[in-house]
Design an enzyme around this catalytic site. Structure first.
Site, PDB file in Angstrom:
ATOM      1  N   ALA A 165       0.944  -1.264   0.157  1.00 48.66           N
ATOM      2  CA  ALA A 165      -0.034   0.109   0.247  1.00 48.66           C
ATOM      3  C   ALA A 165       0.796   1.248  -0.201  1.00 48.66           C
ATOM      4  CB  ALA A 165      -1.052  -0.008   1.264  1.00 48.66           C
ATOM      5  N   GLU A 185       4.890  -5.165   7.071  1.00 47.61           N
ATOM      6  CA  GLU A 185       4.074  -4.071   7.771  1.00 47.61           C
ATOM      7  C   GLU A 185       4.746  -3.888   9.072  1.00 47.61           C
ATOM      8  OE1 GLU A 185       2.739  -6.429   5.664  1.00 47.61           O
ATOM      9  OE2 GLU A 185       1.024  -5.684   4.703  1.00 47.61           O
ATOM     10  N   GLY A 226       0.523  -4.856   0.973  1.00 48.60           N
ATOM     11  CA  GLY A 226      -0.699  -5.195  -0.104  1.00 48.60           C
ATOM     12  C   GLY A 226      -0.491  -5.900  -1.380  1.00 48.60           C
ATOM     13  N   GLU A 229      -0.463  -9.389  -0.644  1.00 52.90           N
ATOM     14  CA  GLU A 229      -1.955  -9.473  -0.536  1.00 52.90           C
ATOM     15  C   GLU A 229      -2.839  -9.519  -1.862  1.00 52.90           C
ATOM     16  OE1 GLU A 229      -2.007  -6.406   2.392  1.00 52.90           O
ATOM     17  OE2 GLU A 229      -2.428  -7.775   4.211  1.00 52.90           O
TER      18      GLU A 229
HETATM   19  N1  CO8 Z   1       4.472   3.315  -0.531  1.00 58.09           N
HETATM   20  C1  CO8 Z   1       5.032   4.492  -1.160  1.00 58.09           C
HETATM   21  N2  CO8 Z   1       6.175   4.769  -2.043  1.00 58.09           N
HETATM   22  C2  CO8 Z   1       7.122   3.488  -2.131  1.00 58.09           C
HETATM   23  C3  CO8 Z   1       6.599   2.242  -1.544  1.00 58.09           C
HETATM   24  C4  CO8 Z   1       5.570   1.938  -0.855  1.00 58.09           C
HETATM   25  N3  CO8 Z   1       4.993   0.864  -0.262  1.00 58.09           N
HETATM   26  N4  CO8 Z   1       7.588   1.311  -1.677  1.00 58.09           N
HETATM   27  C5  CO8 Z   1       8.496   2.073  -2.476  1.00 58.09           C
HETATM   28  N5  CO8 Z   1       8.171   3.160  -2.863  1.00 58.09           N
HETATM   29  C6  CO8 Z   1       8.767   4.218  -3.509  1.00 58.09           C
HETATM   30  C7  CO8 Z   1       9.937   4.751  -2.526  1.00 58.09           C
HETATM   31  O1  CO8 Z   1       9.568   5.830  -1.538  1.00 58.09           O
HETATM   32  C8  CO8 Z   1      10.908   5.121  -3.767  1.00 58.09           C
HETATM   33  O2  CO8 Z   1      10.318   6.717  -4.193  1.00 58.09           O
HETATM   34  P1  CO8 Z   1      11.477   7.873  -4.253  1.00 58.09           P
HETATM   35  O3  CO8 Z   1      12.459   7.516  -5.399  1.00 58.09           O
HETATM   36  O4  CO8 Z   1      10.554   9.117  -4.451  1.00 58.09           O
HETATM   37  O5  CO8 Z   1      12.192   7.861  -3.115  1.00 58.09           O
HETATM   38  C9  CO8 Z   1      10.836   4.671  -4.940  1.00 58.09           C
HETATM   39  O6  CO8 Z   1       9.345   3.917  -4.741  1.00 58.09           O
HETATM   40  C10 CO8 Z   1      11.486   3.274  -4.968  1.00 58.09           C
HETATM   41  O7  CO8 Z   1      11.868   2.731  -3.885  1.00 58.09           O
HETATM   42  P2  CO8 Z   1      13.149   2.525  -3.134  1.00 58.09           P
HETATM   43  O8  CO8 Z   1      14.089   3.659  -3.595  1.00 58.09           O
HETATM   44  O9  CO8 Z   1      13.004   2.156  -1.807  1.00 58.09           O
HETATM   45  O10 CO8 Z   1      13.662   0.997  -4.032  1.00 58.09           O
HETATM   46  P3  CO8 Z   1      14.810  -0.005  -3.285  1.00 58.09           P
HETATM   47  O11 CO8 Z   1      15.144  -0.896  -4.500  1.00 58.09           O
HETATM   48  O12 CO8 Z   1      15.793   0.569  -2.630  1.00 58.09           O
HETATM   49  O13 CO8 Z   1      13.687  -0.954  -2.262  1.00 58.09           O
HETATM   50  C11 CO8 Z   1      11.667  -1.879  -1.452  1.00 58.09           C
HETATM   51  C12 CO8 Z   1      12.800  -1.486  -2.613  1.00 58.09           C
HETATM   52  C13 CO8 Z   1      12.770  -2.682  -0.581  1.00 58.09           C
HETATM   53  C14 CO8 Z   1      10.760  -2.500  -1.834  1.00 58.09           C
HETATM   54  C15 CO8 Z   1      11.533  -0.585  -0.559  1.00 58.09           C
HETATM   55  O14 CO8 Z   1      11.054   0.501  -1.412  1.00 58.09           O
HETATM   56  C16 CO8 Z   1      10.595  -0.535   0.397  1.00 58.09           C
HETATM   57  O15 CO8 Z   1      10.811  -1.338   1.649  1.00 58.09           O
HETATM   58  N6  CO8 Z   1       9.444  -0.300   0.275  1.00 58.09           N
HETATM   59  C17 CO8 Z   1       8.015  -0.640   1.277  1.00 58.09           C
HETATM   60  C18 CO8 Z   1       7.648  -1.852   1.343  1.00 58.09           C
HETATM   61  C19 CO8 Z   1       6.502  -1.916   2.479  1.00 58.09           C
HETATM   62  O16 CO8 Z   1       6.852  -1.639   3.746  1.00 58.09           O
HETATM   63  N7  CO8 Z   1       5.346  -2.321   2.072  1.00 58.09           N
HETATM   64  C20 CO8 Z   1       4.198  -2.618   3.068  1.00 58.09           C
HETATM   65  C21 CO8 Z   1       3.493  -1.148   3.055  1.00 58.09           C
HETATM   66  S1  CO8 Z   1       2.069  -1.211   4.063  1.00 58.09           S
HETATM   67  C22 CO8 Z   1       0.841  -2.220   3.376  1.00 58.09           C
HETATM   68  O17 CO8 Z   1       1.232  -2.607   2.162  1.00 58.09           O
HETATM   69  C23 CO8 Z   1      -0.411  -2.454   4.015  1.00 58.09           C
HETATM   70  C24 CO8 Z   1      -1.461  -2.896   3.239  1.00 58.09           C
HETATM   71  C25 CO8 Z   1      -2.687  -3.293   3.935  1.00 58.09           C
HETATM   72  C26 CO8 Z   1      -3.596  -2.144   4.537  1.00 58.09           C
HETATM   73  C27 CO8 Z   1      -4.869  -2.543   4.362  1.00 58.09           C
HETATM   74  C28 CO8 Z   1      -5.764  -1.869   5.454  1.00 58.09           C
HETATM   75  C29 CO8 Z   1      -7.117  -2.301   5.816  1.00 58.09           C
END
Ligand code: CO8
Length: 258
Positions: free
Chosen positions: A65, A132, A109, A112
């Site tokens: 998400a 998460e 997400g 999921e």
């Molecule tokens: N949300 C927003 N932006 C994101 C996300 C995300 N989940 N993942 C990556 N991005 C963005 C980064 O911020 C970055 O943007 P910018 O270039 O502007 O800084 C761009 O994508 C590229 O990402 P990275 O530079 O971090 O790329 P890397 O190759 O270094 O890393 C990763 C890749 C490991 C995937 C890393 O981006 C990461 O850890 N991302 C987050 C993963 C995460 O925590 N996901 C879970 C999110 S919470 C969720 O999904 C809950 C869902 C259920 C909700 C239901 C409610 C009822």
């Protein structure tokens, strides 16, 4: 229909829906989820579509998400706006078969969403996870419930408590995905599977989907009873007559979804 965050390509009875927010690794914001639901519903209602593929980019199916969209929300806002609840219901209501073709990250997400599809074909670069816990929250769209059903309690706990990623090989041996192929062959493999499904009776395919999903909602006795009733019910279709006649006549069946 013109979409901003997804690309839809429909040909040869198959709708391919590609998540397309490359700058955010296809993070699922409200816009994308709304468009995805619309595209799925359009495919579900179209007589040009018999199977659906949901996919992302080579680097990411979806990295979860959209964290930036959620970060400042309060408990009251999350609850009163029922964030993510409506998309989940709409995706679960799709009746045609959906294949998730996953390359790269399928996190939070994203994992999921893949699990909401009917089965997952992964590239050898795929990485699945429910990270998460690293954000001070837990999975909210099936990461504790569906994942436990896919891979069992021990691995589901491991993934949800440590936030570690599972690679494609582990996902295959754990039963999270049905096949793993080299990244370059992912879409060919997914299309091949979709074409196989598209050649069946759509009535039978939709009934098979519904019936397998029932296995996760009922007791074995009720599930078996439901399956048997569905099986009997298909004898009211012309496709059953055609399928069995084609077998006897040693030819390919021509299903007409009637
Ligand atoms: N949300 C927003 N932006 C994101 C996300 C995300 N989940 N993942 C990556 N991005 C963005 C980064 O911020 C970055 O943007 P910018 O270039 O502007 O800084 C761009 O994508 C590229 O990402 P990275 O530079 O971090 O790329 P890397 O190759 O270094 O890393 C990763 C890749 C490991 C995937 C890393 O981006 C990461 O850890 N991302 C987050 C993963 C995460 O925590 N996901 C879970 C999110 S919470 C969720 O999904 C809950 C869902 C259920 C909700 C239901 C409610 C009822």
């Amino acid at each position: 229909m013109a979409y901003e965050t997804i690309i839809v390509d429909t040909s040869d009875d198959i709708a391919v829906i590609r998540l397309n927010r490359p700058d955010a690794l296809n993070a699922l914001n409200q816009k994308l989820l709304g468009e995805l639901c619309m595209a799925l519903e359009e495919a579900d209602g179209s007589d040009k579509v018999r199977c659906i593929i949901v996919t992302g980019s080579e680097k990411a199916f979806a990295a979860g998400a959209d964290i930036t969209e959620m970060a400042d929300k309060t408990f009251v806002e999350m609850t009163s706006q029922a964030i993510f609840q409506e998309p989940s219901r709409r995706i679960e209501a799709i009746r045609k078969p959906i294949i998730a073709a996953v390359s790269g990250y399928a996190l939070g997400g994203g994992c999921e969403l893949a699990m909401m599809c009917d089965f997952i074909i992964a590239s050898d670069t795929a990485k699945f996870g429910q990270p998460e816990i690293n954000l001070g929250v837990i999975a909210g769209m099936g990461g504790t419930q569906r994942l436990a059903r896919y891979v069992g309690k021990s691995k589901a706990m491991d993934m949800n408590l440590t936030g570690r990623f599972m690679d494609a090989e582990e996902a295959l041996t754990s039963g999270l995905v049905s096949r793993v192929v080299p990244a370059k062959k992912l879409m060919d493999e997914a299309r091949g599977a979709a074409q196989k499904i598209a050649a069946k009776s759509l009535l039978a395919a939709m009934t098979a989907k519904d019936t397998v999903n029932r296995a996760f909602e009922t007791t074995l006795a009720e599930g078996l009873n439901y399956e048997r009733r569905c099986f009997y019910g298909l004898f009211a279709t012309q496709d059953q007559k055609e399928g069995m006649a084609a077998f006897a006549e040693k030819r390919e069946a021509q299903f007409r979804d009637k």
